[in-house]
Design a protein around this motif. Sequence first.
Motif, PDB file in Angstrom:
ATOM      1  N   LEU A   8      10.624   0.533   3.822  1.00 36.57           N
ATOM      2  CA  LEU A   8       9.511   1.018   4.556  1.00 36.57           C
ATOM      3  C   LEU A   8       7.998   1.048   3.620  1.00 36.57           C
ATOM      4  O   LEU A   8       7.042   0.415   3.982  1.00 36.57           O
ATOM      5  CB  LEU A   8       9.725   2.817   4.799  1.00 36.57           C
ATOM      6  CG  LEU A   8       8.270   3.294   5.560  1.00 36.57           C
ATOM      7  CD1 LEU A   8       8.193   2.538   7.005  1.00 36.57           C
ATOM      8  CD2 LEU A   8       8.503   4.656   5.991  1.00 36.57           C
ATOM      9  N   GLY A   9       8.456   1.372   2.213  1.00 36.01           N
ATOM     10  CA  GLY A   9       7.446   1.104   1.255  1.00 36.01           C
ATOM     11  C   GLY A   9       6.989  -0.531   1.271  1.00 36.01           C
ATOM     12  O   GLY A   9       5.682  -0.710   1.182  1.00 36.01           O
ATOM     13  N   LEU A  32       3.678   7.999   5.474  1.00 33.79           N
ATOM     14  CA  LEU A  32       4.297   7.511   6.541  1.00 33.79           C
ATOM     15  C   LEU A  32       5.701   7.967   6.383  1.00 33.79           C
ATOM     16  O   LEU A  32       6.402   8.102   7.358  1.00 33.79           O
ATOM     17  CB  LEU A  32       4.057   6.050   6.898  1.00 33.79           C
ATOM     18  CG  LEU A  32       4.857   5.327   7.793  1.00 33.79           C
ATOM     19  CD1 LEU A  32       4.432   5.871   9.129  1.00 33.79           C
ATOM     20  CD2 LEU A  32       4.526   3.732   7.766  1.00 33.79           C
ATOM     21  N   ALA A  33       6.237   7.866   5.189  1.00 35.89           N
ATOM     22  CA  ALA A  33       7.793   8.070   4.937  1.00 35.89           C
ATOM     23  C   ALA A  33       7.846   9.437   5.202  1.00 35.89           C
ATOM     24  O   ALA A  33       9.001   9.874   5.640  1.00 35.89           O
ATOM     25  CB  ALA A  33       8.106   7.885   3.279  1.00 35.89           C
ATOM     26  N   ASN A  59       0.701  -1.007   0.013  1.00 36.58           N
ATOM     27  CA  ASN A  59       0.133  -0.151   0.010  1.00 36.58           C
ATOM     28  C   ASN A  59       0.742   1.368   0.016  1.00 36.58           C
ATOM     29  O   ASN A  59       0.775   2.102   0.975  1.00 36.58           O
ATOM     30  CB  ASN A  59      -1.132  -0.060   1.338  1.00 36.58           C
ATOM     31  CG  ASN A  59      -2.301   0.709   1.207  1.00 36.58           C
ATOM     32  OD1 ASN A  59      -2.155   1.591  -0.003  1.00 36.58           O
ATOM     33  ND2 ASN A  59      -3.323   0.469   1.723  1.00 36.58           N
ATOM     34  N   VAL A  60       1.678   1.539  -0.849  1.00 33.37           N
ATOM     35  CA  VAL A  60       2.772   2.388  -1.109  1.00 33.37           C
ATOM     36  C   VAL A  60       2.264   3.949  -1.286  1.00 33.37           C
ATOM     37  O   VAL A  60       2.663   4.874  -0.643  1.00 33.37           O
ATOM     38  CB  VAL A  60       3.859   2.075  -2.072  1.00 33.37           C
ATOM     39  CG1 VAL A  60       4.814   0.961  -1.715  1.00 33.37           C
ATOM     40  CG2 VAL A  60       3.268   1.884  -3.311  1.00 33.37           C
ATOM     41  N   PHE A  74       8.583   4.994  -6.116  1.00 35.02           N
ATOM     42  CA  PHE A  74       7.826   3.724  -5.615  1.00 35.02           C
ATOM     43  C   PHE A  74       6.251   3.666  -6.215  1.00 35.02           C
ATOM     44  O   PHE A  74       5.918   2.494  -6.956  1.00 35.02           O
ATOM     45  CB  PHE A  74       8.047   3.659  -4.352  1.00 35.02           C
ATOM     46  CG  PHE A  74       8.124   2.453  -3.911  1.00 35.02           C
ATOM     47  CD1 PHE A  74       7.638   1.022  -4.508  1.00 35.02           C
ATOM     48  CD2 PHE A  74       8.793   1.763  -2.684  1.00 35.02           C
ATOM     49  CE1 PHE A  74       7.531  -0.245  -4.194  1.00 35.02           C
ATOM     50  CE2 PHE A  74       8.386   0.479  -2.306  1.00 35.02           C
ATOM     51  CZ  PHE A  74       8.101  -0.635  -2.938  1.00 35.02           C
ATOM     52  N   VAL A  75       5.588   4.716  -5.963  1.00 34.59           N
ATOM     53  CA  VAL A  75       4.300   4.877  -6.268  1.00 34.59           C
ATOM     54  C   VAL A  75       4.128   4.578  -7.894  1.00 34.59           C
ATOM     55  O   VAL A  75       3.178   3.751  -8.188  1.00 34.59           O
ATOM     56  CB  VAL A  75       3.621   5.985  -5.718  1.00 34.59           C
ATOM     57  CG1 VAL A  75       2.174   6.261  -6.198  1.00 34.59           C
ATOM     58  CG2 VAL A  75       3.544   6.021  -4.161  1.00 34.59           C
ATOM     59  N   GLY A  76       4.959   5.551  -8.554  1.00 34.62           N
ATOM     60  CA  GLY A  76       4.808   5.370 -10.051  1.00 34.62           C
ATOM     61  C   GLY A  76       4.817   4.086 -10.578  1.00 34.62           C
ATOM     62  O   GLY A  76       4.225   3.546 -11.308  1.00 34.62           O
TER      63      GLY A  76
END
Length: 304
Positions: free
Chosen positions: A254-255, A112-113, A104-105, A128-130
């Motif tokens: 973390l992601g 959170l990051a 759930n990045v 990361f999301v992309g």
Amino acid sequence: MTSIGTIFSQTAIMFLLMMVGYICYRVKILDRRGSKQISDLVIYVANPALLVNSFAGHFPTSQLHYAGYTLVLLGVIYIVTILGAYFMFPHHQELNQFAMVFANVGFIGIPLAKQVLGNASVFYMSLFVGVTNFIIWTYGLYLISQDKQNIAMKKLIVNPAIIALFLGLFLALTHIQLSHIIGTTISDLSNMNLPLVMVALGCYLAEGDVKRALRSIDLYKATLSRLVIAPLLTLLILMFVPNQLLVLKMTLLLGQATPVGVLMAVFSKTYGKDYLYSTAVVGISTLFSLVTIPCMIWVAQLVW
């Protein structure tokens, strides 16, 4: 570098926000339509605003130099995780494979990051999301629908996270400064992300058949694979990355430590899979992640 106490505090806040959503759903302040509208608000407004805001601000130019390196690392992480999921969940266990591969990045990773690792980490998490959005709307969609015809490039092009990512990169590369009014508006919208996300996930948890899910061994396998095995594989991969890039390493870990992506429930409902099971996996993995995320960061600090 990263304070475990800070992570525990932040995850405790996330838990309380999620409980607000859970209670609101149970006492009928919110219903399924309301929880979906909150999710849509995150997907189409708050999360894209956070992506744009992360690039529109000031960040070291050196981060752009590491963009290609970050993309290569993400490619390796996804290849290893996909193979791991295939061998761990063979024989038509597509939902569990999806759960292990896709974190759930977007919903949780970015806010959170930002809270735990600072603004510098948001650039890497945005990449990361992309990458995640591209893979989830191609391989992930096929994994659940089992139909290649559902993979359409136009869905990627109009995906709000992808649009926000390119807009943010354009602002970063051109050094265009947003006006105070527009910049403040985008910043305020981006700050809505975490509360809305956790309230929505609390609703998801309340929607699912938790009692049935808790009796399913598959739920624990899926949760374990997402919250423990996938992050540990990532931790091993990142051991080969020098500690001069510790912010990058911590951000990617973390992601990968975040719970199951909410699109598992959305895709399952759309394509006639076990929607209640998927919703429970998303909710329960989110609940357990409040403990496992700090643990993974602690392990990384010991190993690295």
